[in-house]
Design a protein around this motif. Structure first.
Motif, PDB file in Angstrom:
ATOM      1  N   SER A 162       1.637  11.053  -1.911  1.00  0.00           N
ATOM      2  CA  SER A 162       1.422  10.092  -2.288  1.00  0.00           C
ATOM      3  C   SER A 162       3.473  10.341  -2.063  1.00  0.00           C
ATOM      4  N   GLU A 163       3.624   8.936  -2.994  1.00  0.00           N
ATOM      5  CA  GLU A 163       5.415   9.027  -3.508  1.00  0.00           C
ATOM      6  C   GLU A 163       6.059  10.293  -4.270  1.00  0.00           C
ATOM      7  N   ALA A 164       5.345  10.425  -5.043  1.00  0.00           N
ATOM      8  CA  ALA A 164       5.725  12.146  -5.608  1.00  0.00           C
ATOM      9  C   ALA A 164       6.040  13.393  -4.724  1.00  0.00           C
ATOM     10  N   GLU A 165       5.408  13.355  -4.358  1.00  0.00           N
ATOM     11  CA  GLU A 165       4.880  14.367  -2.838  1.00  0.00           C
ATOM     12  C   GLU A 165       6.017  13.521  -2.404  1.00  0.00           C
ATOM     13  N   TRP A 166       6.647  12.677  -2.060  1.00  0.00           N
ATOM     14  CA  TRP A 166       7.515  12.344  -0.627  1.00  0.00           C
ATOM     15  C   TRP A 166       8.614  12.809  -0.747  1.00  0.00           C
ATOM     16  N   GLN A 167       8.855  11.944  -2.268  1.00  0.00           N
ATOM     17  CA  GLN A 167      10.615  12.495  -3.260  1.00  0.00           C
ATOM     18  C   GLN A 167      10.572  13.485  -3.467  1.00  0.00           C
ATOM     19  N   GLN A 168       9.440  14.529  -3.455  1.00  0.00           N
ATOM     20  CA  GLN A 168       9.668  15.999  -3.400  1.00  0.00           C
ATOM     21  C   GLN A 168      10.331  16.886  -2.819  1.00  0.00           C
ATOM     22  N   LEU A 169       9.562  16.372  -1.349  1.00  0.00           N
ATOM     23  CA  LEU A 169       9.411  16.900  -0.558  1.00  0.00           C
ATOM     24  C   LEU A 169      10.717  16.197   0.669  1.00  0.00           C
ATOM     25  N   LYS A 170      11.757  15.253   0.497  1.00  0.00           N
ATOM     26  CA  LYS A 170      12.304  14.216   0.914  1.00  0.00           C
ATOM     27  C   LYS A 170      13.695  15.861   0.363  1.00  0.00           C
ATOM     28  N   PHE A 225       0.577  -1.317   0.222  1.00  0.00           N
ATOM     29  CA  PHE A 225       0.458  -0.389  -0.127  1.00  0.00           C
ATOM     30  C   PHE A 225       1.238   1.371  -0.337  1.00  0.00           C
ATOM     31  N   SER A 226       2.557   1.069   0.538  1.00  0.00           N
ATOM     32  CA  SER A 226       3.035   2.459   0.142  1.00  0.00           C
ATOM     33  C   SER A 226       3.570   2.548  -1.670  1.00  0.00           C
ATOM     34  N   CYS A 227       3.682   1.532  -2.147  1.00  0.00           N
ATOM     35  CA  CYS A 227       3.786   1.833  -3.853  1.00  0.00           C
ATOM     36  C   CYS A 227       3.030   2.778  -4.530  1.00  0.00           C
ATOM     37  N   LYS A 228       2.418   3.570  -4.646  1.00  0.00           N
ATOM     38  CA  LYS A 228       1.719   3.932  -5.364  1.00  0.00           C
ATOM     39  C   LYS A 228       2.135   4.547  -6.693  1.00  0.00           C
ATOM     40  N   LYS A 229       0.998   4.591  -7.271  1.00  0.00           N
ATOM     41  CA  LYS A 229       1.883   4.529  -9.263  1.00  0.00           C
ATOM     42  C   LYS A 229       1.422   6.721  -9.084  1.00  0.00           C
ATOM     43  N   SER A 230       1.969   7.187  -8.967  1.00  0.00           N
ATOM     44  CA  SER A 230       2.056   8.680  -8.791  1.00  0.00           C
ATOM     45  C   SER A 230       3.185   8.540  -8.791  1.00  0.00           C
ATOM     46  N   THR A 231       3.367   9.779 -10.394  1.00  0.00           N
ATOM     47  CA  THR A 231       4.858  10.121 -11.583  1.00  0.00           C
ATOM     48  C   THR A 231       4.031  11.501 -10.920  1.00  0.00           C
ATOM     49  N   LYS A 232       3.157  12.746 -10.475  1.00  0.00           N
ATOM     50  CA  LYS A 232       2.915  13.946 -11.239  1.00  0.00           C
ATOM     51  C   LYS A 232       2.816  14.171  -9.605  1.00  0.00           C
ATOM     52  N   GLN A 233       3.705  15.445  -9.542  1.00  0.00           N
ATOM     53  CA  GLN A 233       3.716  15.947  -9.333  1.00  0.00           C
ATOM     54  C   GLN A 233       3.442  16.935  -8.234  1.00  0.00           C
ATOM     55  N   SER A 234       2.883  17.550  -7.024  1.00  0.00           N
ATOM     56  CA  SER A 234       2.044  18.073  -6.023  1.00  0.00           C
ATOM     57  C   SER A 234       2.314  19.532  -7.086  1.00  0.00           C
ATOM     58  N   THR A 235       1.161  20.110  -6.543  1.00  0.00           N
ATOM     59  CA  THR A 235       0.632  21.637  -7.910  1.00  0.00           C
ATOM     60  C   THR A 235       1.700  22.889  -6.480  1.00  0.00           C
ATOM     61  N   LEU A 236       1.661  22.338  -5.475  1.00  0.00           N
ATOM     62  CA  LEU A 236       2.094  23.594  -4.115  1.00  0.00           C
ATOM     63  C   LEU A 236       3.913  23.469  -4.602  1.00  0.00           C
ATOM     64  N   SER A 237       4.635  24.279  -4.118  1.00  0.00           N
ATOM     65  CA  SER A 237       5.973  24.976  -3.838  1.00  0.00           C
ATOM     66  C   SER A 237       6.588  24.132  -2.595  1.00  0.00           C
TER      67      SER A 237
END
Length: 529
Positions: A126-134, A43-55
């Motif tokens: 989401s996975e994409a948001e996490w990579q952006q945040l990290k 459940f932690s693998c999410k097919k989310s490639t879209k970056q957050s709309t937030l900075s």
């Protein structure tokens, strides 16, 4: 390196196979690990490639503020952020490759963690948001955080008090978990469940009560009712093994609450004037915890605070309506001084009096009229450093927050002290202002071990004369208490030691503590000598 969705699945299938092979021949209770592992893996693998709309900055503020005040990224150095990030995102529902939030735990502890639901909820990122945040955090985190300048302090020896060393048990090492001076008698408890009294004249300890685990709070009420708070498990744990005991006119004590989550403090008082005691229990807990009120009349429980980290509760009338309110210190993430305002129907509603970032390590507080204007002010200490982010932190220390008279508090003074964990206030020199004693359980032992105890003589206008003691290295100071032990009309100070090592300490200190028979230091006030 960014891992895409399919790589994430491949890695986690590999890990799953390893877990199945390992647990195939294990006892049933250990196989419960699989529940958490299976959930986290898929459940932690999410097919989310879209970056957050937030900075990235907006995303950081949004996600952090879900649980607590958003800390400044420069509050921790980069290497500590790296250590902390896998645990942070695990609580948000994602698992970093190679990280297990239940790694190294016993089967019993795993059961308790699974039951808490902390790591098995719906992902909030989401996975994409996490990579952006990290990426944003690690890019902006400093290599180190600035230390204060030692030259800012001008210490002198504490000549106003005479230091007396006390051996409570005739053994080296010290494991005192509770200390109080009640009715001209010193009460203390140890790691092994014993609650003792100590006679200063005879230099002798006597066992008062024996429990299965450490007593961390004891209260003796005016009608000789006694309340005992037994922690259950001292180290961080999700297991609920604590108990609250009461002894009244009966010969033996009885449990009024059991299976509670690492309680560290209880307050017993008739809060609503109905003739019955209410017990406010701070369950510090670990991943979870709470502050609860139990009514002795019907044993009903009222949840006051649904989060871990409850440390201490005091009473006062915050809004001047004639009803008794509660003031509590909470830590473990959402750090704050909370007010619980009593309503006419006996319920309490919570409000933040002062809120702190989660990295402060809030540890203790005093309610005292510091500015002599007729209302109670807050003096807090921040410095708990027994976690995954151990380093010297320039924002640790003591804070004075003044009350405007209506229960609104604003910080007016900060005194930097690495690892500050206890504060004690009193007009020790009887010159009509508040002096302050401070203990640091986590000082900079490499460079400034003398700052494990600091006495601040109030000179007025937020000016203090800083004083230290020569014998400070004899113990790892943990608790503070006060009382007129020599009956000369002035107030003395007690410091107790707890040499259980739970953070990095130079070998020379651990060796000294192993050999030291000093469990307690009494600072005898010489005001009337």
């Amino acid at each position: 390196m960014k891992i895409n969705y399919y790589e994430c699945i491949a890695i986690k299938i590999f890990c799953l196979r390893r877990y199945i092979m390992y647990f195939m021949h294990k006892p049933l209770v250990m196989k419960k690990q699989l529940f958490l592992v299976l959930f986290c893996l898929f459940f932690s693998c999410k097919k989310s490639t879209k970056q957050s709309t937030l900075s990235s900055e907006e995303l950081y503020k949004q996600k952090c503020s879900m649980c607590h005040i958003t800390p400044s990224i420069d509050a921790l150095p980069k290497h500590l952020w790296k250590n902390l990030l896998p645990e942070i995102v695990a609580k948000m529902g994602l698992i970093e490759p190679g990280y297990s939030p239940i790694g190294g735990m016993s089967a019993v502890e795993i059961d308790a963690v699974i039951a808490s639901g902390i790591y098995t909820g719906k992902p909030t990122i989401s996975e994409a948001e996490w990579q952006q945040l990290k990426s944003y955090i690690l890019k902006n985190a400093p290599d180190s955080i600035n230390k204060y300048k030692r030259d800012d302090h001008k210490f002198e020896l504490l000549s106003d008090f005479i230091t007396k060393k006390v051996d409570l048990d005739g053994r080296s090492g010290s494991f005192i978990t509770f200390l109080s001076y009640i009715d001209d008698k010193l009460y203390y408890s140890d790691l092994f469940g014993g609650l003792y009294t100590y006679d200063f004249k005879l230099n002798k300890s006597n066992l008062y009560k024996q429990f299965n685990s450490a007593i961390v709070w004891y209260e003796k009420l005016e009608n000789d009712v006694e309340i005992f708070t037994e922690i259950g498990k001292l180290d961080p744990s999700e297991q609920k093994l604590g108990s609250i005991w009461v002894k009244d006119e009966s010969v033996t004590e009885r449990k009024i609450a059991s299976n509670i989550h690492r309680p560290v403090h209880s307050l017993s008082k008739d809060l609503n004037n109905d003739g019955n005691l209410q017990h406010v229990i701070a369950e510090f807990g670990h991943l979870t915890g709470s502050i609860n009120l139990i009514n002795s009349k019907n044993n009903e429980s009222l949840l006051l605070w649904p989060k871990p980290g409850g440390i201490l509760t005091k009473t006062c009338d915050l809004n001047n309506d004639g009803l008794i309110d509660l003031v509590s210190l909470v830590a473990q993430g959402d750090e704050a001084i909370m007010g619980f305002i009593q309503e006419e129907n006996g319920n309490f509603y919570p409000e933040y009096l002062v809120r702190y970032p989660p990295n402060y390590g809030s540890s203790w507080f005093e309610l005292v009229d510091f500015d002599d204007d007729g209302d109670l002010d807050l003096i807090t200490v921040h410095g708990d450093n027994a976690d995954k982010t151990y380093t010297q932190k320039p924002y640790h220390g003591m804070r004075i927050s003044l009350n405007d008279g209506t229960g609104n508090f604003e910080e007016s003074f900060f005194y930097q002290l690495n690892g500050a964990t206890r504060v004690l206030t009193e007009d020790f020199d009887q010159d009509n202002d508040i002096d302050i004693a401070l203990v640091s359980t986590f000082p900079d032992y490499e460079n400034e071990s003398e700052m494990a105890f600091v006495y601040l003589e109030n000179l007025g206008g937020y000016q203090f004369k800083e004083k230290i003691i020569e014998e400070v290295d004899l113990g790892r100071w943990f608790l503070l208490e006060k009382g007129d032990v020599d009956k000369d009309g002035d107030i003395d100070i007690f410091l107790s030691s707890f040499t259980y090592v739970f953070s990095p300490v130079p070998d020379k200190f651990t060796e000294t503590w192993k050999k030291s028979t000093t469990d307690l230091i009494v600072l005898e006030n010489q005001l009337f000598k």
